[in-house]
Structure formats: structure tokens, C-alpha cells
Design a protein around this motif. Structure first.
Motif, PDB file in Angstrom:
ATOM      1  N   GLY A  18     -18.325   7.132   4.249  1.00  0.00           N
ATOM      2  CA  GLY A  18     -19.762   6.293   3.670  1.00  0.00           C
ATOM      3  C   GLY A  18     -19.447   5.723   2.497  1.00  0.00           C
ATOM      4  O   GLY A  18     -20.646   5.387   1.632  1.00  0.00           O
ATOM      5  N   LEU A  19     -18.749   4.818   2.755  1.00  0.00           N
ATOM      6  CA  LEU A  19     -18.453   3.648   1.382  1.00  0.00           C
ATOM      7  C   LEU A  19     -18.838   2.494   2.298  1.00  0.00           C
ATOM      8  O   LEU A  19     -18.542   2.127   3.335  1.00  0.00           O
ATOM      9  N   PRO A  20     -19.814   0.860   1.615  1.00  0.00           N
ATOM     10  CA  PRO A  20     -19.786   0.153   2.152  1.00  0.00           C
ATOM     11  C   PRO A  20     -19.235  -1.047   2.253  1.00  0.00           C
ATOM     12  O   PRO A  20     -18.682  -1.786   2.235  1.00  0.00           O
ATOM     13  N   VAL A  21     -17.949  -0.715   2.890  1.00  0.00           N
ATOM     14  CA  VAL A  21     -16.679  -1.235   3.107  1.00  0.00           C
ATOM     15  C   VAL A  21     -16.228  -0.911   5.265  1.00  0.00           C
ATOM     16  O   VAL A  21     -16.489  -0.875   5.272  1.00  0.00           O
ATOM     17  N   GLU A  22     -15.567  -2.966   4.424  1.00  0.00           N
ATOM     18  CA  GLU A  22     -15.041  -2.522   6.200  1.00  0.00           C
ATOM     19  C   GLU A  22     -13.422  -2.560   5.696  1.00  0.00           C
ATOM     20  O   GLU A  22     -12.586  -2.914   5.393  1.00  0.00           O
ATOM     21  N   LEU A  23     -12.879  -1.293   6.623  1.00  0.00           N
ATOM     22  CA  LEU A  23     -11.351  -0.965   6.951  1.00  0.00           C
ATOM     23  C   LEU A  23     -11.019  -1.696   7.911  1.00  0.00           C
ATOM     24  O   LEU A  23     -11.486  -1.725   9.128  1.00  0.00           O
ATOM     25  N   HIS A  24      -9.702  -1.907   7.112  1.00  0.00           N
ATOM     26  CA  HIS A  24      -8.765  -2.920   8.480  1.00  0.00           C
ATOM     27  C   HIS A  24      -6.985  -2.432   7.985  1.00  0.00           C
ATOM     28  O   HIS A  24      -6.634  -2.509   6.941  1.00  0.00           O
ATOM     29  N   VAL A  25      -6.853  -1.455   9.174  1.00  0.00           N
ATOM     30  CA  VAL A  25      -5.515  -0.889   8.927  1.00  0.00           C
ATOM     31  C   VAL A  25      -5.113  -2.125   9.691  1.00  0.00           C
ATOM     32  O   VAL A  25      -4.635  -2.577  10.428  1.00  0.00           O
ATOM     33  N   ILE A  26      -3.868  -2.061   8.958  1.00  0.00           N
ATOM     34  CA  ILE A  26      -2.562  -3.361   9.224  1.00  0.00           C
ATOM     35  C   ILE A  26      -1.595  -2.697  10.043  1.00  0.00           C
ATOM     36  O   ILE A  26      -1.454  -1.439   9.698  1.00  0.00           O
ATOM     37  N   GLY A  27      -0.209  -3.233  10.817  1.00  0.00           N
ATOM     38  CA  GLY A  27       0.711  -2.842  11.277  1.00  0.00           C
ATOM     39  C   GLY A  27       1.403  -2.520  10.451  1.00  0.00           C
ATOM     40  O   GLY A  27       1.589  -2.835   9.114  1.00  0.00           O
ATOM     41  N   GLN A  28       2.523  -1.740  10.631  1.00  0.00           N
ATOM     42  CA  GLN A  28       3.872  -1.329  10.027  1.00  0.00           C
ATOM     43  C   GLN A  28       4.603  -2.405   9.723  1.00  0.00           C
ATOM     44  O   GLN A  28       5.549  -2.846   8.606  1.00  0.00           O
ATOM     45  N   ASP A  29       4.797  -3.722  10.745  1.00  0.00           N
ATOM     46  CA  ASP A  29       5.805  -5.013  10.279  1.00  0.00           C
ATOM     47  C   ASP A  29       4.890  -6.404  10.501  1.00  0.00           C
ATOM     48  O   ASP A  29       3.685  -6.397  10.392  1.00  0.00           O
ATOM     49  N   ASP A  30       5.367  -6.580   9.130  1.00  0.00           N
ATOM     50  CA  ASP A  30       5.614  -8.486   8.228  1.00  0.00           C
ATOM     51  C   ASP A  30       3.797  -7.940   7.652  1.00  0.00           C
ATOM     52  O   ASP A  30       3.184  -8.172   8.284  1.00  0.00           O
ATOM     53  N   GLN A  31       3.345  -6.821   6.665  1.00  0.00           N
ATOM     54  CA  GLN A  31       2.687  -6.511   5.761  1.00  0.00           C
ATOM     55  C   GLN A  31       2.257  -7.705   5.641  1.00  0.00           C
ATOM     56  O   GLN A  31       0.542  -7.852   5.470  1.00  0.00           O
ATOM     57  N   ARG A  32       3.125  -8.328   4.481  1.00  0.00           N
ATOM     58  CA  ARG A  32       2.724  -9.150   3.601  1.00  0.00           C
ATOM     59  C   ARG A  32       2.283 -10.348   4.589  1.00  0.00           C
ATOM     60  O   ARG A  32       1.164 -10.986   3.795  1.00  0.00           O
ATOM     61  N   GLU A  33       2.619 -10.611   5.720  1.00  0.00           N
ATOM     62  CA  GLU A  33       2.129 -12.101   6.424  1.00  0.00           C
ATOM     63  C   GLU A  33       0.422 -11.776   6.418  1.00  0.00           C
ATOM     64  O   GLU A  33      -0.303 -12.948   6.788  1.00  0.00           O
TER      65      GLU A  33
END
Length: 154
Positions: free
Chosen positions: A64-79
Motif C-alpha cells: 500500500g505504500l508508493p514504493v518499488e520493493l527490491h529484495v536483494i540476495g544474501q551474497d555481496d549485498q554491498r555490490e
């Protein structure tokens, strides 16, 4: 959003990238008043939430929020966070607190570290242009961007 900061190049910010846990959420739950601020900001910016979703609650909390949710992986999150910011650059403001936010802070046009209840990683803090102690203060800087001038002018 045009940011006219004396002594610096003018910035045109089109995107806002937010970390989830430790920034707009605590223990997997959106912090008070964040929803209202995001509804205001959607009129100015395209909003992205970028998270590893440690608590598994980001989709539910962002519903319900005006956002695009992007779930990243568990490896190399910084990159992975850096690559994401690069794909939508230029014109990116970021808010975060974790060590996995450091590289996206270096890529962004405007980076705001949030030292909330989870604290803030030193590397991310040192890569930020501004530091706040509350997410609402950080979001308000974007809503009332004249407040950025005294902090960032050269």
C-alpha cells in the motif's frame, strides 16, 4: 526535485532509495510516521526500498505504500546495492545505515546516513553527505529541501 546548493553543482534528484531495516523499519516493522512521509514524497520522487529483508516482513510492511520493493540476495549485498543505484543514476538520493549501504552511498548524488536505534556502520557514516538521528528528519530534508542549504553549502 531541484537542489540549489551554493558552491556546488545543482542537483536534480528523481529517485529516492531507502534501506529497510534500521532505516525506515525497526525489527521488520515500519517506523511511526514513515508512511505519511512516503506518501508526501511520492509526489516529488520515485521511491525504491532496497533490502535483504532480514526479518521477512518487507513485502507486508510496504504493501500500500508508493514504493518499488527490491529484495536483494544474501551474497555481496554491498555490490548489489551499488549496482542498483548505478542503474537508476543520475539523480539519486539514498538513506541507509548498514555496512551494506556504503557503496550505494558512494554512487548516489545525495546520501543521508540514519543513526537510529540500530546505530550506523562507520563506513556508511563516513561515506554520507549528511547524518541524521531519525528517519523522519532525513525524509523531511527531502520534503523541505531548503534545509539542505546550510548543511551542504561550501
Amino acid at each position: 526535485m531541484h537542489l540549489l546548493i551554493p558552491g556546488q553543482e545543482n542537483l536534480l534528484i528523481n529517485h529516492l532509495v531507502l534501506d529497510f531495516n534500521g532505516t525506515i523499519a525497526l525489527d521488520g516493522l515500519i517506523l511511526p510516521n514513515v508512511r505519511e512521509k512516503l506518501l508526501e514524497l511520492e509526489k516529488l520522487l520515485k521511491i525504491h526500498v532496497l533490502t535483504a529483508d532480514s526479518n521477512g516482513s518487507a513485502a507486508r510492511e510496504c504493501e500500500g505504500l508508493p514504493v518499488e520493493l527490491h529484495v536483494i540476495g544474501q551474497d555481496d549485498q554491498r555490490e548489489e546495492k551499488r549496482r542498483f543505484v548505478r542503474t537508476i543514476s543520475p539523480g539519486v538520493a539514498v538513506l541507509g545505515n548498514g555496512v551494506n549501504d556504503e557503496l550505494m552511498f558512494r554512487e548516489a548524488d545525495l546520501s543521508i546516513a540514519v543513526v537510529g536505534q540500530e546505530g550506523c556502520a562507520t563506513a556508511t557514516l563516513m561515506s554520507s553527505k549528511i547524518v541524521v538521528t531519525d528517519i523522519i528528519d532525513g525524509l523531511n530534508l527531502l520534503l523541505m529541501h531548503h534545509r539542505l542549504i546550510p548543511t551542504l553549502r561550501k
